[in-house]
Scaffold this active site. Sequence first.
Site, PDB file in Angstrom:
ATOM      1  CE1 TYR A  73       1.205  -0.219   4.138  1.00 48.76           C
ATOM      2  CE2 TYR A  73       0.139   1.850   4.245  1.00 48.76           C
ATOM      3  CZ  TYR A  73       1.160   1.023   4.804  1.00 48.76           C
ATOM      4  OH  TYR A  73       1.603   1.435   5.948  1.00 48.76           O
ATOM      5  NE  ARG A  93      -6.679 -18.864   5.598  1.00 52.30           N
ATOM      6  CZ  ARG A  93      -5.969 -19.914   5.964  1.00 52.30           C
ATOM      7  NH1 ARG A  93      -5.707 -20.869   5.547  1.00 52.30           N
ATOM      8  NH2 ARG A  93      -4.851 -19.495   6.897  1.00 52.30           N
ATOM      9  CE  LYS A 130       3.340   3.300   3.063  1.00 50.88           C
ATOM     10  NZ  LYS A 130       3.203   3.167   4.462  1.00 50.88           N
ATOM     11  CD  GLU A 169      10.502   1.857  10.265  1.00 51.99           C
ATOM     12  OE1 GLU A 169      10.279   2.791   9.467  1.00 51.99           O
ATOM     13  OE2 GLU A 169       9.954   0.710   9.949  1.00 51.99           O
ATOM     14  CG  LEU A 203       8.534   2.379   4.368  1.00 54.07           C
ATOM     15  CD1 LEU A 203       8.303   1.259   3.532  1.00 54.07           C
ATOM     16  CD2 LEU A 203       7.334   3.264   4.637  1.00 54.07           C
TER      17      LEU A 203
HETATM   18  N1  PDD Z   1       3.274   5.129   7.088  1.00 57.32           N
HETATM   19  N2  PDD Z   1       7.788   3.806   8.500  1.00 57.32           N
HETATM   20  C1  PDD Z   1       6.797   3.157   8.649  1.00 57.32           C
HETATM   21  C2  PDD Z   1       6.712   1.545   9.280  1.00 57.32           C
HETATM   22  C3  PDD Z   1       5.629   3.523   7.910  1.00 57.32           C
HETATM   23  O1  PDD Z   1       4.519   2.874   7.602  1.00 57.32           O
HETATM   24  C4  PDD Z   1       5.772   4.741   7.449  1.00 57.32           C
HETATM   25  C5  PDD Z   1       4.252   5.374   6.539  1.00 57.32           C
HETATM   26  C6  PDD Z   1       6.962   5.765   7.492  1.00 57.32           C
HETATM   27  C7  PDD Z   1       6.924   6.978   6.970  1.00 57.32           C
HETATM   28  O2  PDD Z   1       6.983   6.883   5.330  1.00 57.32           O
HETATM   29  P1  PDD Z   1       6.574   8.049   4.333  1.00 57.32           P
HETATM   30  O3  PDD Z   1       7.212   9.430   5.050  1.00 57.32           O
HETATM   31  O4  PDD Z   1       6.677   7.665   3.195  1.00 57.32           O
HETATM   32  O5  PDD Z   1       5.071   8.463   4.829  1.00 57.32           O
HETATM   33  C8  PDD Z   1       7.819   4.974   7.959  1.00 57.32           C
HETATM   34  C9  PDD Z   1       1.972   5.701   6.415  1.00 57.32           C
HETATM   35  C10 PDD Z   1       1.811   7.107   6.450  1.00 57.32           C
HETATM   36  C11 PDD Z   1       0.794   4.940   7.203  1.00 57.32           C
HETATM   37  O6  PDD Z   1       1.100   3.664   7.274  1.00 57.32           O
HETATM   38  O7  PDD Z   1      -0.252   5.362   7.201  1.00 57.32           O
END
Ligand code: PDD
Length: 278
Positions: free
Chosen positions: A32, A99, A146, A178, A202
């Site tokens: 996503y 499934r 992601k 993170e 990520l």
């Molecule tokens: N989250 N680390 C993780 C685990 C994340 O899920 C996200 C983003 C980030 C930051 O990435 P970016 O700057 O590209 O949004 C770091 C999104 C916003 C979410 O899950 O809603």
Amino acid sequence: MTVYFIDGQFTGKDEVKVSIDDRGYYFGDGVYEVIKVYNGQLFTEKEHIERLFNSAAKIHLSISHTEKELVEIVKALIEKNNLVNGHVYLQVTRGVSARQHHFPMPEVPAVLTAYTVEGERPTANMENGVKVKTVADIRWLRCDIKSLNLLGSVLAKEEAKQAGCEEAMLHRDGLVTEGSSTNMFGVKDGVVRTHPVSNLILEGITRQVVLQICQKLNIPVEEKAFTVEEAYEMDEFFFTSTTAEVMPIIQIDDRVIGNGEIGTITKQLQEAFTLETP
Ligand code: PDD
């Protein structure tokens, strides 16, 4: 009513039909993206769409659209929903199939879902700063993808919320990786510090924008993991994400960071980031 895009069609939310056999539903088998919209315009959409394709490739999932088509679909959604400020959510699953754990054979088409969400900048938190809680990082070893599989993040965010905190600061063997949905940054003696790009985090698009800003402003950066103990001793702290932008952290667990106010470098980065957005 919000217009959704699913299975090749634009449709109202109440008409959206998702199959019980969608592999996203059974296994979280998909990827996503969240892309921010400011004043009706997409921000860093090229980077987000590219990351979506990279995440898909890493799980051997082929998206049935080109990058250009995806941008067109997203732009059409913004227009149909008259979105001014907010974000677009996009997900792609490995399709609909009875499934079974292994990939469907013969292959089935991936299912793309997209919709818009209205939302303004989180200005109050950006001005006042937030608290975070340290939580053990129990996620899998491919956090660079992601993936829709977010149970580790969901549990961490809930633990932080129960403790009255905005975000969880995840650590593996004492090293900060993170946030549950954000990237973490400390500032010590004028140097911005963050975990290097690896399978353990990520690579956030906001992280990339912030690092570019640091370069432009001649703010030194060290991409090297630091410990929770070191985090407590930082002069400033903040996290970044598409929706949170540059979010100051004024407390980690029961430890106040700096003087408990937004740091000067954090503020500088917030301001510079705002100037980058449409
Ligand atoms: N989250 N680390 C993780 C685990 C994340 O899920 C996200 C983003 C980030 C930051 O990435 P970016 O700057 O590209 O949004 C770091 C999104 C916003 C979410 O899950 O809603």
